[in-house]
Design an enzyme around this catalytic site. Structure first.
Site, PDB file in Angstrom:
ATOM      1  N   GLU A 283       0.824  -1.213   0.000  1.00 29.51           N
ATOM      2  CA  GLU A 283       0.000   0.000   0.000  1.00 29.51           C
ATOM      3  C   GLU A 283       0.861   1.267   0.000  1.00 29.51           C
ATOM      4  O   GLU A 283       1.849   1.355   0.730  1.00 29.51           O
ATOM      5  CB  GLU A 283      -0.897  -0.019   1.241  1.00 29.51           C
ATOM      6  CG  GLU A 283      -1.796   1.190   1.389  1.00 29.51           C
ATOM      7  CD  GLU A 283      -2.500   1.237   2.730  1.00 29.51           C
ATOM      8  OE1 GLU A 283      -3.491   1.987   2.842  1.00 29.51           O
ATOM      9  OE2 GLU A 283      -2.075   0.523   3.659  1.00 29.51           O
ATOM     10  N   LYS A 347      -9.528   2.703  -3.170  1.00 35.91           N
ATOM     11  CA  LYS A 347     -10.067   2.257  -1.895  1.00 35.91           C
ATOM     12  C   LYS A 347     -11.465   2.819  -1.687  1.00 35.91           C
ATOM     13  O   LYS A 347     -11.720   4.003  -1.924  1.00 35.91           O
ATOM     14  CB  LYS A 347      -9.140   2.693  -0.757  1.00 35.91           C
ATOM     15  CG  LYS A 347      -9.470   2.075   0.595  1.00 35.91           C
ATOM     16  CD  LYS A 347      -8.396   2.434   1.620  1.00 35.91           C
ATOM     17  CE  LYS A 347      -8.653   1.736   2.952  1.00 35.91           C
ATOM     18  NZ  LYS A 347      -7.605   2.068   3.950  1.00 35.91           N
ATOM     19  N   CYS A 401      -5.629  -2.287   2.666  1.00 35.51           N
ATOM     20  CA  CYS A 401      -5.439  -2.137   4.104  1.00 35.51           C
ATOM     21  C   CYS A 401      -6.611  -2.709   4.880  1.00 35.51           C
ATOM     22  O   CYS A 401      -6.994  -3.848   4.691  1.00 35.51           O
ATOM     23  CB  CYS A 401      -5.178  -0.665   4.453  1.00 35.51           C
ATOM     24  SG  CYS A 401      -4.604  -0.408   6.153  1.00 35.51           S
TER      25      CYS A 401
END
Length: 527
Positions: A283, A347, A401
């Protein structure tokens, strides 16, 4: 046992509150990195006896039950989430003021769900097996609500405590995390029946049957064959660069950070091995806005051999027009051997205070100018999740994440995917229980969906996990290097989220009926 239970029921005031707090804290031993699931038998047995001792009028009993459940939850979440403070101390000058909020305040908020669970259970309380069914119903409800209210944070749900190994993870494929949580609480509460004896035989029989079914289905599921991915054998290399957080935040270190990723990507394996088809970076690993840095893309092209593809966590900027600030997204890029970006996924579920400030204007008035992630205005959330289709036909379901902790973030689109891809950072939390807890939750997502998991982190835990939650290969925390493996197979016959939700609803209905029936019988006996 009866004498011990009686003494606990008679506790009052500060001693009762302290025992509830310690009971919750002790239960954290069931979670990674410990995995001592028997600890929750102690925790929930004590909780049942503490709730047995609640007295007063109807409203007082509910209020006191809520207080006990809240103290239990506060202990559980303080002991399980204390490591969140590490993220704030990386930039202590800016964020040290928030340390009490992270270490004590967030657990106090999350404990509200366990207070609610205890209060709901107390509505149906009786003197036998019905009360543990009531508590199981309450915790099932609390964990489900915790997954989506106030953006949701289902970290360390009770169900994870009974899933320390692949054998004990497989039931999640049938009933999901929240079904497991409700049934686990029933099992964990069963020793409390030893004190009153009422309902002991049926309660113990049901608990033993549930636990045996949990293990038996796990043993069976581990034997079910997997289907190879559609593109044939694919070799993937995971890069774990272990970049120090201070270095990552230093603008002057960008070149060194980028060069380290390039170097590890081309590093020869000591044991030799096949050239990887796919290279994965964690990430926000790219320290540049790639669409504005053609030189960086050219260097990636030089690194990649013909046919190779790079999957890189990066910040994506979206131009909003003249005079307007761009929007920034936490993204995964697919970059081919010509240095072209051929795919991207942003995301969807952002971290409050980590990637954006909820109620931003209010926080600005209080002098807080930015989220922990150092981006002007924070990140923006994508409207929908985009699957990543690679040039070789492999389809990836991306989770960035902490999206991996949300069962509901894995939607029906996962049926089209061959693999779940989870890129994360995790170096914020140093070598604490945090990265190990995060990794376990990602593994359970793989089991739920019957898809292998490719997980890459800046500093642990990077690993290949098969569709049964078994670790194929990986790198532990605080290890710099690379690991590679072939992509594992997936399960053909899988249950979707709708089926798991249905089974969760059936579990909750049965628990409610048992608890209500026992409560009615208890009331009739008292009359």
């Amino acid at each position: 046992m009866e004498r011990l239970a009686g003494r606990i029921m008679l506790l009052g005031g500060a001693r009762r509150a302290l025992l509830a707090f310690l009971a919750g804290a002790f239960g954290v031993l069931a979670l990674p990195p410990f995995g001592f699931f028997a600890a929750l038998f102690v925790s929930f047995t004590l909780l049942v006896w503490l709730l047995d001792g609640v007295g007063g009028g109807p409203l007082a009993r509910l209020r006191n039950a809520f207080a006990i459940g809240w103290m239990f939850g506060w202990g559980y979440f303080v002991a399980g989430l204390w490591w969140l403070g590490h993220a704030l101390m990386i930039d202590a000058e800016e964020f040290a003021w928030a340390l009490p909020l992270a270490v004590l305040g967030l657990p106090a908020f999350l404990a509200l769900y366990y207070g609610l669970a205890a209060m709901v259970a107390r509505l149906f309380w009786s003197d036998g097996m019905g009360r543990i069914a009531a508590l199981a119903f309450g915790f099932g409800l609390g964990e489900w609500l915790r997954s989506f209210l106030a953006t949701g944070f289902p970290w360390n749900a009770v169900g994870y405590g009974i899933m320390p190994m692949p054998l004990m993870m497989q039931s999640a494929h049938l009933v999901g995390l929240f079904g497991i949580s409700a049934l686990a609480v029933f099992v964990f509460c069963t020793p409390a029946l030893l004190a009153t004896r009422r309902g002991l035989l049926p309660g113990a029989a049901i608990a033993i049957a549930l636990f045996a079914a949990h293990l038996g289905y796990g043993a069976y599921a581990l034997t079910v064959p997997e289907t190879p991915v559609r593109s044939g054998e694919v070799t993937v290399r995971l890069v774990q660069p272990r970049i120090d957080q201070a270095q990552k935040l230093d603008d002057g270190s960008r070149e060194a950070v980028f060069a380290e990723h390039l170097k590890l990507s081309t590093e020869a394996l000591k044991e030799g091995g096949k050239r990887p088809d796919i290279i994965v970076w964690p990430e926000t690993s790219v320290p540049y806005i790639l669409t504005q840095n053609h030189e960086a893309l050219a260097r990636i092209a030089d690194m990649l051999e013909p046919g190779q593809v790079l999957l890189a966590g990066a910040v994506r900027a979206e131009d909003m027009g003249p005079g307007l600030e761009p929007r920034y997204y936490n993204s995964i890029y697919v970059i081919d051997d010509a240095g072209q970006i051929v795919g991207a996924s942003d995301k969807v579920h952002l971290v409050p205070f980590g990637e954006y400030l909820p109620f931003e204007d209010l926080w600005h008035e209080l002098g807080v100018d930015q989220a922990i992630a150092d981006m002007p205005g924070g990140f923006s959330a994508a409207a929908r999740r985009a699957l990543l289709t690679l040039p070789n036909g492999l389809i990836l379901y991306p989770l960035i994440c902490y999206e991996a902790i949300f069962p509901d973030e894995v939607t029906g689109d996962v049926a089209r995917a061959d693999v779940i891809l989870n890129v994360t950072y995790d170096a914020w939390f140093c070598n604490t229980p945090g990265p190990y807890q995060h990794f376990q939750q990602a593994r359970v997502r793989a089991v739920e969906e019957g898809r292998p998991l490719i997980r890459d982190a800046n500093n642990g835990i990077s690993a290949f996990v098969d569709a049964k939650g078994r670790i194929v290969a990986g790198l532990d925390f605080d290890t710099k290097g690379v690991v590679q493996s072939t992509v594992g197979g997936k399960l053909n016959a899988t249950l979707d989220d709708a089926a798991r939700s249905l089974y969760f609803g059936l579990i909750m209905t049965v628990l409610a009926v048992v608890a209500l029936s026992a409560r009615i019988g208890f009331s009739l006996r008292r009359d």
